[in-house]
Write an enzyme that holds these catalytic residues in place. Structure first.
Site, PDB file in Angstrom:
ATOM      1  CD  GLU A   5      42.196  40.599  30.643  1.00 19.60           C
ATOM      2  OE1 GLU A   5      40.956  40.512  30.675  1.00 19.60           O
ATOM      3  OE2 GLU A   5      42.823  41.256  29.793  1.00 19.60           O
ATOM      4  CE  LYS A  40      39.532  41.503  36.901  1.00 19.79           C
ATOM      5  NZ  LYS A  40      40.407  40.798  35.991  1.00 19.79           N
ATOM      6  NE  ARG A  90      29.692  38.840  38.076  1.00 19.64           N
ATOM      7  CZ  ARG A  90      30.815  38.737  37.376  1.00 19.64           C
ATOM      8  NH1 ARG A  90      30.957  37.849  36.429  1.00 19.64           N
ATOM      9  NH2 ARG A  90      31.823  39.557  37.615  1.00 19.64           N
TER      10      ARG A  90
HETATM   11  P1  ATP Z   1      34.905  41.705  35.164  1.00 17.55           P
HETATM   12  O1  ATP Z   1      35.094  42.676  36.256  1.00 17.55           O
HETATM   13  O2  ATP Z   1      34.961  42.281  33.827  1.00 17.55           O
HETATM   14  O3  ATP Z   1      33.698  40.836  35.389  1.00 17.55           O
HETATM   15  P2  ATP Z   1      36.287  39.327  35.649  1.00 17.55           P
HETATM   16  O4  ATP Z   1      35.874  39.344  37.051  1.00 17.55           O
HETATM   17  O5  ATP Z   1      35.645  38.440  34.675  1.00 17.55           O
HETATM   18  O6  ATP Z   1      36.187  40.791  35.164  1.00 17.55           O
HETATM   19  P3  ATP Z   1      38.637  37.735  35.479  1.00 17.55           P
HETATM   20  O7  ATP Z   1      40.022  38.128  35.779  1.00 17.55           O
HETATM   21  O8  ATP Z   1      38.358  37.176  34.146  1.00 17.55           O
HETATM   22  O9  ATP Z   1      37.835  39.057  35.657  1.00 17.55           O
HETATM   23  O10 ATP Z   1      38.104  36.733  36.580  1.00 17.55           O
HETATM   24  C1  ATP Z   1      38.830  35.601  36.975  1.00 17.55           C
HETATM   25  C2  ATP Z   1      37.936  34.551  37.524  1.00 17.55           C
HETATM   26  O11 ATP Z   1      37.174  35.033  38.625  1.00 17.55           O
HETATM   27  C3  ATP Z   1      36.936  34.094  36.487  1.00 17.55           C
HETATM   28  O12 ATP Z   1      36.940  32.697  36.475  1.00 17.55           O
HETATM   29  C4  ATP Z   1      35.630  34.638  36.941  1.00 17.55           C
HETATM   30  O13 ATP Z   1      34.583  33.792  36.587  1.00 17.55           O
HETATM   31  C5  ATP Z   1      35.806  34.737  38.443  1.00 17.55           C
HETATM   32  N1  ATP Z   1      34.989  35.832  38.969  1.00 17.55           N
HETATM   33  C6  ATP Z   1      35.056  37.118  38.619  1.00 17.55           C
HETATM   34  N2  ATP Z   1      34.131  37.849  39.266  1.00 17.55           N
HETATM   35  C7  ATP Z   1      33.465  36.988  40.070  1.00 17.55           C
HETATM   36  C8  ATP Z   1      32.385  37.126  41.001  1.00 17.55           C
HETATM   37  N3  ATP Z   1      31.813  38.298  41.229  1.00 17.55           N
HETATM   38  N4  ATP Z   1      31.972  36.017  41.639  1.00 17.55           N
HETATM   39  C9  ATP Z   1      32.565  34.839  41.428  1.00 17.55           C
HETATM   40  N5  ATP Z   1      33.566  34.634  40.570  1.00 17.55           N
HETATM   41  C10 ATP Z   1      34.025  35.690  39.889  1.00 17.55           C
END
Ligand code: ATP
Ligand code: MG
Length: 563
Positions: free
Chosen positions: A37, A273, A263
Site C-alpha cells: 500500500e 509503517k 513476517r
Molecule cells: P504495516 O506496517 O501496517 O504492517 P504492511 O507492512 O502490511 O503495513 P503493506 O504495504 O500492506 O504494508 O505490505 C506489502 C507486503 O509486504 C504485504 O504482502 C506484506 O505481507 C509484506 N510485508 C510487510 N511487512 C512485512 C514483514 N515485516 N516481513 C515480511 N513481509 C512483510
C-alpha cells in the site's frame, strides 16, 4: 525477473508450488505479486516479501507483478508510489509491463459489489461502527444479525447506488457481505466491503466517495491479475476463507492460493509503517531515507548494497513461526559483500598531527597502494606522503599499557603502505592538556620492507598526508533503539530510542584520491570500517556515512559483558 543469484533454499512454499505444478494446477503457471500500500516507504520486511515473490517467479519460470494496493485514500500518495518503484528496482527486480494499481479496478470492484447484492449476498447496513462491533460478537459468542440484513435486493441496489452518488453522510451506512453471523471465524461475520469516505484519492481524485475495504479489493485484485500463489504474512491466515468466498462468488476459474509465512522482525528495529511514520513526523530521524532507518531508502543511502540485502533475505529464509532476527546478521551480510567489493583507502576520523622531523620540508613521495589486498584486478592508486601527516588520535598514547602496539614514547610503528616512524616529542595545549602534535623521525630504509637491522615492528597504523588530505564530515551510526525488541514497549516505543544513534565527526580527513569520488561510492577505510559518500548532503563538502564497522563489535561487547 529477479537476479539469478541469492536463491532461497527450498522451503514449505517451494514445496507447495512444486506440487501444484506437478498437479497441473493453474495449468502449471506460476504468477506472484508484491502488493504494497503506498502509505509509506518500504522497509527490510517488505524487502523479504519482494525477494520471496520475485524469487518464486524467477525460480519457477513465472512472472511477478508489482501492484500498488491503493484502496484507502487516507495517507496514500504519489511520493510513496515513486519511492516504492525506485526501491524495488534498486533491489534488483523487474516487473516488466506488469505495474498495476488496485485503484484501476475501482469500476470493476463496484460491479462486483453490485453482483453480490443481486445474488442476495450483500446488503446496505445502517448500524454505526460501534453497533456493528457489538453485533459482531466475540471469539466465544456468536454475533447477532443486523436489523438491516434482510433488505430486499431492490432496496439494497438503490441504497448502494445512492451511497455512491453522495446522498449519505460518511459513516452513516456501509455495504456488508451476507455470510454468517454465527461463524466461528469472526472475520466471516458479515464483513464490511464498502464504506463512504469523502476523501480525494491521489489517483482517482474526487471520482469516488465510496471505497472498497482492503479485504474485498485485495483478493479480487489478485484474482483479476490471475495470480496463482498469493504469498502474504501470517496475520492474514484467518482472512483466507473470506478471500476464497469473495473470489468463488465473483470469478470463474482457479482462484489464487494464499500461502502465509512469518513476517520479518528485526532486533533493535521497528518495522511497522505507522511507527516509522511517527519517527519521521516527530523529527527523530531526518526523513524516510535517514541512514538509520530500516527503510530500503535509508539502507541505500547508508551504503548497504542490494546484493547484501538479497543475501540476507535468502539467509533468513521463510518459516511459519515468528521470531526476532538478529540485526547482526544483516550487518554481517553487508560486511561480507563489501569486503569483496569495496576498494581500500586511508582516512583519519579523529586526527592527530604528526611531524616527521627528518623528512625534507617540500618533499612529496607517492606510494603505489593496492586497492584490495587479495584482488590485484582491482588495481592500485597513488597515495602522497609528506613531512606533515595525520594519524588517528587514539593511535598515540603518552603512557601506553604494555600490550599497546601503536605509537608512544620510545616506540616505533609502521605507517601502512609507507615508512616506519619513531616517536620523539610532543606539543600540548597547556590549558586543556590536549596533544596538539607529535614529532617523529622516519627510517628511510623501511620504504619497501622490514628494517635491514632485523628489529621487529609490531604495530601498523593508517595515516594521511596533511597537505593532500581532503577534509570530511563523517557520520557514525549506531542502532536506532536501545533494546532488542522496541515493539515490546508498545506505544511507548519512542522511549527506547538510542539518543546516541548518530555521532557526527566534522574534522576528519580522507586521502586525496577521494577528492572527486562520486556520491554513493563505497570504501573500506582501513582499520575503521566501510563508508559511503552520502548521496544527499555531499555538494560542496565531503560527507561519509559509516555503513558498518569492520567486525561485529556489538557481538564482542555482548560477549565481554557476559558473566
Ligand atoms: P504495516 O506496517 O501496517 O504492517 P504492511 O507492512 O502490511 O503495513 P503493506 O504495504 O500492506 O504494508 O505490505 C506489502 C507486503 O509486504 C504485504 O504482502 C506484506 O505481507 C509484506 N510485508 C510487510 N511487512 C512485512 C514483514 N515485516 N516481513 C515480511 N513481509 C512483510
Ligand atoms: Mg498490509
Amino acid at each position: 525477473m529477479a537476479p539469478s543469484n541469492n536463491l532461497f533454499p527450498s522451503n514449505f512454499i517451494w514445496e507447495i508450488i512444486e506440487e501444484d505444478i506437478k498437479a497441473n494446477k493453474h495449468g502449471g503457471r506460476v504468477a506472484t505479486r508484491f502488493p504494497p500500500e503506498p502509505n509509506g516507504y518500504i522497509h527490510i520486511g517488505h524487502a523479504k516479501s519482494i525477494c520471496l515473490n520475485f524469487g518464486i517467479a524467477a525460480q519457477f519460470g513465472g512472472a511477478c507483478n508489482l501492484r500498488l494496493d491503493d484502496t484507502d485514500p487516507a495517507g496514500e500518495s504519489l511520493e510513496y508510489v515513486q519511492s516504492i518503484i525506485d526501491d524495488v528496482r534498486w533491489l534488483g527486480f523487474d516487473w516488466g509491463e506488469r505495474l498495476f494499481y488496485a485503484s484501476d479496478y475501482f469500476d470493476k470492484l463496484y460491479e462486483f459489489a453490485v453482483q453480490l447484492i443481486m445474488a442476495g449476498k450483500a446488503y446496505v447496513c445502517d448500524l454505526n461502527a460501534d453497533e456493528i462491533r457489538q453485533y459482531r460478537g466475540t471469539f466465544t459468542e456468536p454475533g447477532k444479525d443486523s436489523p438491516y440484513r434482510n433488505r430486499s435486493v431492490e432496496e439494497n441496489l438503490d441504497l448502494f447506488e445512492r451511497m455512491r452518488a453522495g446522498e449519505f453522510a460518511d459513516g452513516s451506512c456501509v455495504l456488508r457481505a451476507k455470510i454468517d453471523m454465527a461463524s466461528t471465524n469472526v472475520i466471516m461475520r458479515d464483513p464490511i466491503i464498502y464504506r463512504i469516505k469523502r476523501e480525494p484519492h491521489y489517483r482517482t481524485g474526487k471520482k469516488w466517495i465510496i471505497y472498497p475495504m482492503y479485504d474485498f479489493a485485495h483478493c479480487l485484485s489478485d484474482a483479476l491479475e490471475k495470480i496463482t500463489h498469493s504469498i502474504c504474512t501470517l496475520e492474514f491466515e484467518n482472512n483466507r476463507p473470506l478471500y476464497d468466498w469473495f473470489v468463488d462468488q465473483l470469478i470463474m476459474g482457479d482462484r489464487p492460493q494464499q500461502i502465509e509465512f512469518a513476517r520479518l522482525n528485526l532486533s533493535y528495529t521497528v518495522l511497522s509503517k505507522r511507527r516509522l511514520i511517527e519517527l519521521v513526523e516527530n523529527g527523530h530521524v531526518a526523513g524516510w531515507d535517514d541512514p538509520r532507518m530500516p527503510t530500503v531508502a535509508g539502507m541505500r543511502r547508508r551504503g548497504y548494497t542490494p546484493e547484501a540485502i538479497r543475501n540476507f533475505c535468502a539467509a533468513i529464509g521463510v518459516a511459519k513461526n515468528e521470531n526476532l532476527v538478529d540485526i547482526g546478521l544483516l550487518e554481517h551480510c553487508v560486511r561480507s559483500d563489501l569486503s569483496e567489493t569495496a576498494p581500500r583507502v586511508m582516512s583519519v576520523l579523529n586526527p592527530l598531527k604528526v611531524i616527521i622531523d627528518n623528512y625534507p620540508q617540500e618533499k612529496v613521495e607517492e606510494f603505489e597502494c593496492a586497492n584490495h589486498p587479495q584482488k590485484p584486478e582491482m588495481g592500485t592508486r597513488k597515495v602522497p606522503f609528506s613531512r606533515a601527516l595525520y594519524i588517528e588520535y587514539d593511535d598515540f598514547m603518552e603512557e601506553p599499557p604494555k600490550k599497546y602496539k601503536r605509537l608512544g614514547p620510545g616506540r616505533e610503528v609502521r605507517l601502512r603502505n609507507a615508512y616506519v616512524i619513531k616517536y620523539q616529542s610532543l606539543r600540548k595545549d597547556e590549558r586543556t592538556g590536549k596533544i596538539l602534535e607529535i614529532h617523529c623521525t622516519y627510517d628511510p630504509q623501511t620504504r619497501e620492507g622490514a628494517p635491514p637491522d632485523g628489529r621487529k615492528i609490531e604495530g601498523v597504523i593508517h595515516w594521511v598526508s596533511a597537505r593532500h588530505a581532503v577534509p570530511a564530515e563523517v557520520r557514525l551510526y549506531d542502532r536506532l533503539f536501545n533494546v532488542p525488541d522496541p515493539s515490546m514497549a508498545g506505544d511507548d516505543f519512542m522511549e527506547t530510542l538510542n539518543p546516541n544513534s548518530l555521532e557526527t565527526l566534522s574534522s576528519s580527513f580522507v586521502e586525496a584520491s577521494l577528492k572527486d569520488a562520486a556520491p554513493g561510492n563505497r570504501y573500506q577505510f582501513e582499520r575503521l570500517g566501510y563508508f559511503c559518500i552520502d548521496a544527499k548532503d555531499s555538494s560542496g563538502k565531503h560527507v561519509f556515512n559509516r555503513i558498518v564497522s569492520l567486525r561485529d563489535t556489538w557481538g564482542k561487547i555482548a560477549a565481554q559483558n557476559k558473566p
